[in-house]
Write an enzyme that holds these catalytic residues in place. Sequence first.
Site, PDB file in Angstrom:
ATOM      1  N   LYS A 157      54.731  26.642  46.405  1.00 26.24           N
ATOM      2  CA  LYS A 157      56.065  28.262  47.332  1.00 26.24           C
ATOM      3  C   LYS A 157      56.814  27.562  47.961  1.00 26.24           C
ATOM      4  O   LYS A 157      56.106  27.878  49.305  1.00 26.24           O
ATOM      5  CB  LYS A 157      55.507  29.307  46.896  1.00 26.24           C
ATOM      6  CG  LYS A 157      56.850  30.415  46.768  1.00 26.24           C
ATOM      7  CD  LYS A 157      57.990  30.315  47.261  1.00 26.24           C
ATOM      8  CE  LYS A 157      57.614  31.188  48.899  1.00 26.24           C
ATOM      9  NZ  LYS A 157      58.695  30.878  49.622  1.00 26.24           N
ATOM     10  N   GLU A 210      47.919  27.753  58.842  1.00 29.39           N
ATOM     11  CA  GLU A 210      49.092  27.031  60.396  1.00 29.39           C
ATOM     12  C   GLU A 210      49.823  27.743  61.222  1.00 29.39           C
ATOM     13  O   GLU A 210      51.232  28.381  59.846  1.00 29.39           O
ATOM     14  CB  GLU A 210      49.544  25.990  59.797  1.00 29.39           C
ATOM     15  CG  GLU A 210      48.061  24.992  59.911  1.00 29.39           C
ATOM     16  CD  GLU A 210      48.028  23.181  59.373  1.00 29.39           C
ATOM     17  OE1 GLU A 210      49.423  23.209  59.157  1.00 29.39           O
ATOM     18  OE2 GLU A 210      47.184  23.305  59.098  1.00 29.39           O
ATOM     19  N   CYS A 266      56.989  23.584  65.197  1.00 28.86           N
ATOM     20  CA  CYS A 266      55.876  24.835  65.705  1.00 28.86           C
ATOM     21  C   CYS A 266      54.786  24.154  67.308  1.00 28.86           C
ATOM     22  O   CYS A 266      54.834  24.690  67.763  1.00 28.86           O
ATOM     23  CB  CYS A 266      54.857  24.923  65.026  1.00 28.86           C
ATOM     24  SG  CYS A 266      53.916  23.207  64.331  1.00 28.86           S
ATOM     25  N   GLU A 274      57.825  33.384  69.567  1.00 31.08           N
ATOM     26  CA  GLU A 274      58.516  32.249  69.401  1.00 31.08           C
ATOM     27  C   GLU A 274      59.750  32.463  69.298  1.00 31.08           C
ATOM     28  O   GLU A 274      59.739  33.536  68.674  1.00 31.08           O
ATOM     29  CB  GLU A 274      57.553  32.053  68.875  1.00 31.08           C
ATOM     30  CG  GLU A 274      58.160  31.096  67.704  1.00 31.08           C
ATOM     31  CD  GLU A 274      57.528  30.222  66.838  1.00 31.08           C
ATOM     32  OE1 GLU A 274      57.213  30.976  65.309  1.00 31.08           O
ATOM     33  OE2 GLU A 274      56.747  29.097  66.557  1.00 31.08           O
TER      34      GLU A 274
HETATM   35  P1  NAD Z   1      57.785  32.531  57.336  1.00 28.37           P
HETATM   36  O1  NAD Z   1      57.089  32.637  57.695  1.00 28.37           O
HETATM   37  O2  NAD Z   1      58.703  33.051  57.587  1.00 28.37           O
HETATM   38  O3  NAD Z   1      57.595  31.520  56.125  1.00 28.37           O
HETATM   39  C1  NAD Z   1      56.734  30.889  55.503  1.00 28.37           C
HETATM   40  C2  NAD Z   1      56.387  30.889  53.680  1.00 28.37           C
HETATM   41  O4  NAD Z   1      56.034  31.763  53.982  1.00 28.37           O
HETATM   42  C3  NAD Z   1      57.786  31.013  52.975  1.00 28.37           C
HETATM   43  O5  NAD Z   1      57.902  29.837  52.067  1.00 28.37           O
HETATM   44  C4  NAD Z   1      58.028  32.272  52.442  1.00 28.37           C
HETATM   45  O6  NAD Z   1      58.831  32.239  51.502  1.00 28.37           O
HETATM   46  C5  NAD Z   1      56.566  33.014  52.812  1.00 28.37           C
HETATM   47  N1  NAD Z   1      56.578  33.894  52.748  1.00 28.37           N
HETATM   48  C6  NAD Z   1      56.950  34.783  53.416  1.00 28.37           C
HETATM   49  N2  NAD Z   1      56.496  35.971  53.226  1.00 28.37           N
HETATM   50  C7  NAD Z   1      55.937  36.162  52.780  1.00 28.37           C
HETATM   51  C8  NAD Z   1      54.328  36.960  51.695  1.00 28.37           C
HETATM   52  N3  NAD Z   1      54.104  38.561  52.121  1.00 28.37           N
HETATM   53  N4  NAD Z   1      53.560  36.771  51.154  1.00 28.37           N
HETATM   54  C9  NAD Z   1      53.895  35.389  50.495  1.00 28.37           C
HETATM   55  N5  NAD Z   1      54.857  34.571  50.810  1.00 28.37           N
HETATM   56  C10 NAD Z   1      55.409  34.795  52.584  1.00 28.37           C
HETATM   57  O7  NAD Z   1      57.953  31.063  58.135  1.00 28.37           O
HETATM   58  P2  NAD Z   1      59.532  29.943  58.336  1.00 28.37           P
HETATM   59  O8  NAD Z   1      60.121  31.153  58.808  1.00 28.37           O
HETATM   60  O9  NAD Z   1      59.678  29.062  57.249  1.00 28.37           O
HETATM   61  O10 NAD Z   1      58.105  29.225  59.410  1.00 28.37           O
HETATM   62  C11 NAD Z   1      58.774  28.391  61.161  1.00 28.37           C
HETATM   63  C12 NAD Z   1      57.382  29.500  61.007  1.00 28.37           C
HETATM   64  O11 NAD Z   1      56.136  28.055  60.380  1.00 28.37           O
HETATM   65  C13 NAD Z   1      57.638  29.188  62.455  1.00 28.37           C
HETATM   66  O12 NAD Z   1      56.557  30.038  63.397  1.00 28.37           O
HETATM   67  C14 NAD Z   1      56.429  28.180  63.422  1.00 28.37           C
HETATM   68  O13 NAD Z   1      55.938  27.562  64.142  1.00 28.37           O
HETATM   69  C15 NAD Z   1      55.628  28.209  62.118  1.00 28.37           C
HETATM   70  N6  NAD Z   1      55.212  26.612  61.825  1.00 28.37           N
HETATM   71  C16 NAD Z   1      53.514  26.520  62.360  1.00 28.37           C
HETATM   72  C17 NAD Z   1      52.952  25.424  61.941  1.00 28.37           C
HETATM   73  C18 NAD Z   1      51.813  24.944  62.417  1.00 28.37           C
HETATM   74  O14 NAD Z   1      50.971  23.678  61.913  1.00 28.37           O
HETATM   75  N7  NAD Z   1      51.068  25.668  62.986  1.00 28.37           N
HETATM   76  C19 NAD Z   1      53.900  24.274  61.120  1.00 28.37           C
HETATM   77  C20 NAD Z   1      55.269  24.615  60.791  1.00 28.37           C
HETATM   78  C21 NAD Z   1      55.578  26.022  60.986  1.00 28.37           C
HETATM   79  O1  6OD Z   2      51.393  16.263  62.767  1.00 27.58           O
HETATM   80  C1  6OD Z   2      51.288  16.739  60.812  1.00 27.58           C
HETATM   81  O2  6OD Z   2      51.546  16.605  60.207  1.00 27.58           O
HETATM   82  C2  6OD Z   2      51.696  18.391  61.753  1.00 27.58           C
HETATM   83  N1  6OD Z   2      51.451  19.344  60.543  1.00 27.58           N
HETATM   84  C3  6OD Z   2      52.379  18.497  63.038  1.00 27.58           C
HETATM   85  C4  6OD Z   2      53.221  19.924  62.378  1.00 27.58           C
HETATM   86  C5  6OD Z   2      54.751  20.324  62.586  1.00 27.58           C
HETATM   87  C6  6OD Z   2      54.503  21.767  62.371  1.00 27.58           C
HETATM   88  O3  6OD Z   2      55.869  21.887  62.738  1.00 27.58           O
END
Ligand code: NAD
Ligand code: 6OD
Length: 484
Positions: free
Chosen positions: A176, A252, A286, A388
């Site tokens: 998704k 993550e 992130c 954040e």
């Molecule tokens: P989000 O949590 O809003 O959405 C992520 C995904 O989850 C989307 O596909 C969304 O449609 C889906 N989703 C939302 N609610 C849901 C539910 N109740 N059930 C199932 N699916 C659901 O995140 P975002 O705004 O797309 O991304 C930004 C966030 O992601 C930031 O907090 C960032 O730190 C985090 N992030 C973390 C990492 C990591 O590796 N730790 C990497 C990239 C982004």
């Molecule tokens: O190093 C990577 O492959 C990784 N998962 C990076 C994540 C970035 C987050 O925004």
Amino acid sequence: MKEITNFINGEFVATGNWFDKRSPYDGKLIARVAEAGRAEVDAAVTAAQAALRGPWGRLTVADRVEMLHAVANEIERRFEDFCEAEMTDIGQPAHFIRHVDVPRGAANFKIFADVIKNVPTEFFEMATPDGRGAINYSLRAPVGVVAVICPWNLPFLLMTWKLGPALACGNTVVVKPSEETPQTAWLLAEVMQKVGVPKGVFNVVNGFGPDAAGEFLTMHPKVDAITFTGETRTGAAIMKAAAEGARPVSLEMGGKNAAIVFADCDMDAAIEGTLRSSFANCGQVCLGTERIYVERPIFDAFVKRLKEGVEKMTPGLPDDPASGMGPLISQEHRKKVLSYYRIAVEEGATVVTGGGIPVMPEPLQGGSWIQPTIWTGLPDSATVLREEIFGPCCHVAPFDTEEEVVMRANDNPYGLASAIWTTHLQRAHRMAGAIQAGIVWVNSWFLRDLRTPFGGSKQSGIGREGGVHSLEFYTELKNVCIKL
Ligand code: NAD
Ligand code: 6OD
């Protein structure tokens, strides 16, 4: 107008419901996307389950390795298509997409193919009371149908980072993508079809999260495991969904990462690194550093140079070589980031630079542009130092001792990443041990071999993926005991 459909059981599937995908840089409609409802999600999961019992389930590891290399090669052949799709979806400068996001996406298939090819097994010989003995060895079996829930900030990299190991281990997947960034998953479906990945192994369902495709997928009883990247709040909702049926999750999630700059650092490297760690991808990484701690003797000089660097970052279109920064992903996200810009000022921040919306020429005024922003003068308890933001902003604070800065950096609910800038060897090692985070960089940022573990501590995540560590999540390890 581009029409982006779902990909279920090897077929592109439209639905009666469409939602709009708008460009982050001018707000114009760039595609309409077929939203998957309960029926499409069910069809995708059912196809994925059936595929486990079909030709895919009978492939050898060597066959899967060959197929994953074919996927990577086809992505490389269509490199320009993937870059174009990613640039129009997220609007960031071409060099970031061309040098990080898309190449790392192709590498995710190759690296995990190599991991699975080379994974060793354990073997023990044991005594038995009758003296004949027995041997024990471990086998890794796929977990089954894996739901892959993706964010929008580096869509292709973060989706393939899950797909590579999931498929290498012999699972089938239902992806998704984020509703904000549907294009590269759709292109990847074309790639899978072209290289002959069997029907049902790779499925894509488009749509939103709560009470929509995301939730329908994570709640689906035939999903065996869920891997998620996104906000911590969403991760918690997904954990609840996974509890139904006691399914494993890999999460993550968000970060509020600290960069720590010691007076003995290489100042040029620390400035260049912090400009990237706080502002790359318009701050939507992130691993980005929204909290900067600088040792007091170099504090004023550091802030001055950081400000100069930020003020040189001209906003622009992805294919403009002079562009230092793209817009935020959407108007909605800009509202959220701007609300933090307001809160920072209300809580007493000094705005060193930025703080608002840049004046953009026509036709970019409809985009979600925002000024990169630096604050100073806030206590660690301030809202913008605890939550954040996920925008191009950071707060810079002075510190006096190593012990003090470790305590301040760790005093936060998140624990994803940290960047330490120092030339003092022993201090670098001490800091790496003391900082509570899944990854600690010393004199670098966003540099990681894909074979190493990746994940967050505290509210930044549960579990580790990367290299052989991914096998813990994507396989069931079983013991075989044979009486001789
Ligand atoms: P989000 O949590 O809003 O959405 C992520 C995904 O989850 C989307 O596909 C969304 O449609 C889906 N989703 C939302 N609610 C849901 C539910 N109740 N059930 C199932 N699916 C659901 O995140 P975002 O705004 O797309 O991304 C930004 C966030 O992601 C930031 O907090 C960032 O730190 C985090 N992030 C973390 C990492 C990591 O590796 N730790 C990497 C990239 C982004
Ligand atoms: O190093 C990577 O492959 C990784 N998962 C990076 C994540 C970035 C987050 O925004």
